[in-house]
Design a protein around this motif. Structure first.
Motif, PDB file in Angstrom:
ATOM      1  N   ASN A  60      -4.177   2.270  -3.004  1.00  0.00           N
ATOM      2  CA  ASN A  60      -3.590   1.263  -2.129  1.00  0.00           C
ATOM      3  C   ASN A  60      -2.702   0.331  -2.943  1.00  0.00           C
ATOM      4  O   ASN A  60      -3.168  -0.334  -3.871  1.00  0.00           O
ATOM      5  CB  ASN A  60      -4.680   0.456  -1.423  1.00  0.00           C
ATOM      6  N   THR A  86      -6.178   8.331  -2.503  1.00  0.00           N
ATOM      7  CA  THR A  86      -4.953   7.569  -2.342  1.00  0.00           C
ATOM      8  C   THR A  86      -5.134   6.140  -2.854  1.00  0.00           C
ATOM      9  O   THR A  86      -6.097   5.464  -2.513  1.00  0.00           O
ATOM     10  CB  THR A  86      -4.538   7.514  -0.864  1.00  0.00           C
ATOM     11  N   HIS A 109       0.000   2.542   1.184  1.00  0.00           N
ATOM     12  CA  HIS A 109      -0.467   3.450   0.134  1.00  0.00           C
ATOM     13  C   HIS A 109       0.640   3.712  -0.892  1.00  0.00           C
ATOM     14  O   HIS A 109       1.828   3.616  -0.573  1.00  0.00           O
ATOM     15  CB  HIS A 109      -0.906   4.790   0.736  1.00  0.00           C
TER      16      HIS A 109
END
Length: 302
Positions: free
Chosen positions: A4, A2, A29
């Motif tokens: 940021n 993921t 995210h």
């Protein structure tokens, strides 16, 4: 992995000796609709203004797009759209004229104007209608159009449904909910209206008196629960359970509660009470809601 979009670390800010933010940290995210929740004056707007460099921080760091530390550059601002507090327009200009000003300043294609007007459902408004003659809901949608004009990676919305009627609230909510999937825009939205955030957000943070009290996904929140017990002798039941190392979370004259007790423990607990001749006339599990968590985190706060 993921990505940021936003990392806020240990932000602190004081105004005239009054500490407004106290080591605020949060992470947004890519693809999130991230709800920043708190009472009026909790620090929501101050946090958002800090991200946009509208105020100077006392301490802390803010990183955008896994790339920019905002203390070092303003380059990240080209990838952010925002609507902070009430939208600002030239009231004696039309929507298109207002958008053209920003379009030229931001150096984005003029075709973006018609695109964003369609996204916010203002494409059929008479072209010559001045913004001063717009309803509140139309002004809010135009404010979001201004924020979307650059088709940013991140859009920051501060209480975007304030003052709207139920129809307007629903329209704005549906618009915001569509942004990540349709346009690849991550959303950071503040509100004190929990029911609206619960319908669209996938992750939330609760801020109270300038401190983050909770951060996590709504899915994680829904997994938490509390066990409500009512007996014919609540005080004796509480004493017995505490003697057996059960942690009582809440107690009143009607009964008491324990947090996050699994099924096997519930059976053992019930048997313990019955074995000691305490009659259990109510025992049930209640899943915590966003409202439950919010009230727990903020009740009694000044």
């Amino acid at each position: 992995m993921t990505n940021n979009i936003l990392e806020v670390n240990n932000l602190s800010k004081s105004f005239q000796g009054n500490r407004i933010l106290k080591d605020v940290s949060l992470t947004v995210h890519e693809g999130d609709i991230y709800g920043l929740l708190g009472k009026n004056g909790a620090g929501k707007s101050t946090t958002m203004k800090a991200i946009l460099k509208l105020i100077k921080l006392d301490s802390g760091t803010i990183k955008l797009f896994d790339q920019y530390n905002i203390a070092d550059t303003n380059a990240y601002l080209s990838d952010i759209g925002s609507l902070i507090e009430a939208p600002s327009f030239y009231p004696n200009l039309t929507a298109i004229e207002n958008l053209k000003i920003l379009q030229r300043l931001a150096d984005v294609p003029q075709s973006n104007i018609e695109k964003v007007l369609t996204i916010v459902d203002l494409q059929n408004v008479p072209k010559k209608k001045l913004v001063k003659n717009y309803s509140l809901g139309m002004k809010q949608r135009l404010g979001i159009a201004l924020a979307l004009l650059k088709f940013p990676k991140l859009i920051i919305l501060d209480e975007p449904t304030n003052g709207l009627d139920p129809k307007g609230v629903r329209e704005i909510r549906e618009l915001i909910a569509s942004l990540p999937e349709k346009y690849g825009t991550t959303v950071l939205i503040s509100s004190h209206i929990l029911s609206e955030i619960e319908k669209i957000a996938n992750r939330v943070a609760i801020i109270n008196n300038g401190q983050i009290k909770y951060e996590g996904s709504l899915a994680e929140l829904e997994k938490t629960s509390r066990l409500v017990i009512k007996t014919d002798n609540n005080s004796a039941a509480v004493r017995l359970l505490e003697q057996h190392q059960y942690l009582i979370n809440k107690q009143n004259e009607d009964g008491f509660e324990l947090n996050n007790i699994d099924r096997a423990t519930i059976i053992q607990l019930n048997q313990l009470l019955v074995t000691h001749d305490i009659g259990v006339h109510e025992l049930h599990v209640v899943k915590n809601s966003l409202e439950d968590m919010f009230l727990t985190m903020t009740e009694g706060a000044q």
